[in-house]
Design a protein around this motif. Structure first.
Motif, PDB file in Angstrom:
ATOM      1  N   ASN A  68      -8.839   5.413  -3.807  1.00 53.14           N
ATOM      2  CA  ASN A  68      -8.503   6.081  -2.612  1.00 53.14           C
ATOM      3  C   ASN A  68      -7.296   5.680  -2.331  1.00 53.14           C
ATOM      4  OD1 ASN A  68     -10.704   7.760  -1.802  1.00 53.14           O
ATOM      5  ND2 ASN A  68     -11.743   6.001  -1.055  1.00 53.14           N
ATOM      6  N   GLN A  69      -6.449   4.727  -3.184  1.00 50.43           N
ATOM      7  CA  GLN A  69      -5.263   4.308  -2.805  1.00 50.43           C
ATOM      8  C   GLN A  69      -4.106   4.963  -3.721  1.00 50.43           C
ATOM      9  OE1 GLN A  69      -3.980   1.626  -0.703  1.00 50.43           O
ATOM     10  NE2 GLN A  69      -6.060   1.204   0.086  1.00 50.43           N
ATOM     11  N   HIS A  70      -3.356   5.854  -3.032  1.00 50.55           N
ATOM     12  CA  HIS A  70      -2.408   6.614  -3.695  1.00 50.55           C
ATOM     13  C   HIS A  70      -1.457   5.732  -4.559  1.00 50.55           C
ATOM     14  CE1 HIS A  70       0.810   5.788  -0.691  1.00 50.55           C
ATOM     15  NE2 HIS A  70      -0.222   5.943   0.273  1.00 50.55           N
ATOM     16  N   GLU A  71      -0.928   4.549  -3.793  1.00 49.14           N
ATOM     17  CA  GLU A  71      -0.046   3.660  -4.569  1.00 49.14           C
ATOM     18  C   GLU A  71      -0.526   3.307  -6.161  1.00 49.14           C
ATOM     19  OE1 GLU A  71      -1.570   2.935  -1.794  1.00 49.14           O
ATOM     20  OE2 GLU A  71      -0.089   2.220  -0.262  1.00 49.14           O
ATOM     21  N   PHE A  72      -1.940   3.252  -6.137  1.00 48.48           N
ATOM     22  CA  PHE A  72      -2.140   3.141  -7.596  1.00 48.48           C
ATOM     23  C   PHE A  72      -1.984   4.144  -8.574  1.00 48.48           C
ATOM     24  CE2 PHE A  72      -5.976   0.192  -5.854  1.00 48.48           C
ATOM     25  CZ  PHE A  72      -5.038  -0.478  -5.458  1.00 48.48           C
TER      26      PHE A  72
END
Length: 400
Positions: free
Chosen positions: A342-346
């Motif tokens: 769920n981490q968009h940064e990844f």
């Protein structure tokens, strides 16, 4: 890791804050924990550190006339403390009243934070603390025990931390309150602090954090005397804050004061035996001194502990990308995504790697995923712009 400390983890309180556990064995210098803080300092190694003026506590927390007027306007005409607190918080966050911009490297005193409208979480919290006190409310700092989380700046992996505020009414002694309501003010640009344990932080601890941040900024700019001046002030403000000891040890190691570096790292570990960054820097020093087995033992335990932390893999991926090790970077980003989808940064990071590899199809696919994961936040608009720019680039280059 090399002595150049390109990949060394700094304890920089960007949001505000951060080790390794009970199983690590290390040879500690005898009775160093019994020494006063001044015995760890090495003033003569930094002959110009006194030339730099260091902000004092009164200056750091002071509000100028404009900030005081802002507080008065925000809290006038309302009847209850609860309404006044809510209005003050609303005004602080309102871009129409105070166009606050979150800037990780902006470590500023309260009056400058107000005037510049740009600061990091710690500086914004200091300003708000002072504003709440100016309005007559009780304001208290809270340290949030977030998982280890790194950002990359100027070739460094910076371990972040977090702090917020709790504001409540300053009830008079003759008022009986059965349930006292408090309000939490949090400037973390990535929400979720309420999921983690919080603990009270005194003003001296916050001062130590402020000075530590300033020292870390100076260290990254290669100004050793200024960095020492701030780390020294941090330790004198509160010698129980381990972050400053780690960064002081890093500075000592950089200039070849290995015994002093060892003592500083071990002081941090005595303050917090689970302080991974202190153990990691100790391992770097041990390896440099030829104690390969001791360094390997520490690193093996650290890797085992951090292997399930997706942000650890994100940090490794970013280091690999900077060094052009794209396949290894992809591996770590994919591992991070498997641990937390769920981490968009990844997805953004992975898209960047594919872009640098020339794989624009996968880069665009991952940018789309990042946009979806960002939901309805303002970050999603940034991804729309990135996707438009990438599509235009692909079209102009006639790439299929």
């Amino acid at each position: 890791m090399s002595v150049s400390f390109q990949s060394t983890r700094l304890m920089l309180l960007v949001l505000f804050f951060s080790l390794f556990g009970s199983g690590c064995a290390a040879t500690l210098h005898k009775n160093t924990d019994l020494l006063p803080a001044e015995e760890y300092l090495k003033d003569d190694a930094f002959p110009h550190f006194r030339a730099y003026p260091i902000e004092q506590a009164r200056e750091i927390f002071a509000l100028d006339d404009d900030a005081k007027a802002f507080v008065a306007k925000a809290t006038q005409g309302l009847h209850s403390d609860e309404d006044n607190i809510k209005m003050l918080i609303r005004r602080i966050f309102s871009r129409s009243e105070l166009d606050l911009i979150y800037t990780a490297s902006a470590n500023t005193i309260a009056s400058d934070t107000f005037q510049n409208a740009s600061a990091n979480c710690l500086s914004l919290s200091i300003m708000t603390f002072s504003m709440a006190r100016e309005a007559g409310f009780i304001s208290e700092f809270q340290i949030i025990d977030i998982p280890e989380y790194w950002t990359r700046r100027a070739g460094y992996s910076i371990l972040n931390g977090h702090i917020n505020l709790r504001i409540k009414s300053n009830n008079r002694a003759n008022k009986k309150v059965l349930f006292e309501k408090s309000f939490v003010v949090d400037f973390d640009p990535v929400s979720g602090a309420d999921q983690f344990i919080s603990r009270d932080a005194s003003v001296p601890v916050v001062l130590a954090m402020f000075y530590n941040n300033k020292g870390a900024e100076a260290l990254m700019k290669k100004n050793n005397d200024l960095a020492y001046a701030y780390f020294r002030e941090s330790i004198l403000a509160d010698d129980g804050y381990p972050g400053a000891w780690v960064n002081l040890g890093l500075l000592y190691r950089k200039i070849g004061l290995y015994d002093f570096a060892m003592n500083a790292y071990q002081k941090a570990i005595r303050l917090d035996k689970d302080y991974n960054t202190a153990w990691e820097n100790l391992a770097i020093l041990q390896k440099h001194l030829g104690n390969v087995k001791a360094a390997s033992d520490i690193n093996r335990r650290l890797d085992a502990k951090r292997n399930e932390n997706p942000f650890y893999h994100q940090m490794l991926a970013e280091v690999d990308r900077e060094k052009g090790r794209f396949e290894s970077s992809i591996h770590h980003y994919e591992r991070a995504i498997r641990l937390n989808r769920n981490q968009h940064e990844f997805y953004l990071g992975l898209a960047s790697v594919y872009f640098e590899k020339g794989d624009f199809k996968n880069s665009k696919r991952l940018l789309n995923t990042a946009k979806k994961k960002a939901g309805k936040s303002k970050v999603a608009d940034i991804y729309v712009n990135k996707l438009t720019a990438l599509s235009n680039f692909i079209a102009s280059a006639h790439i299929n």
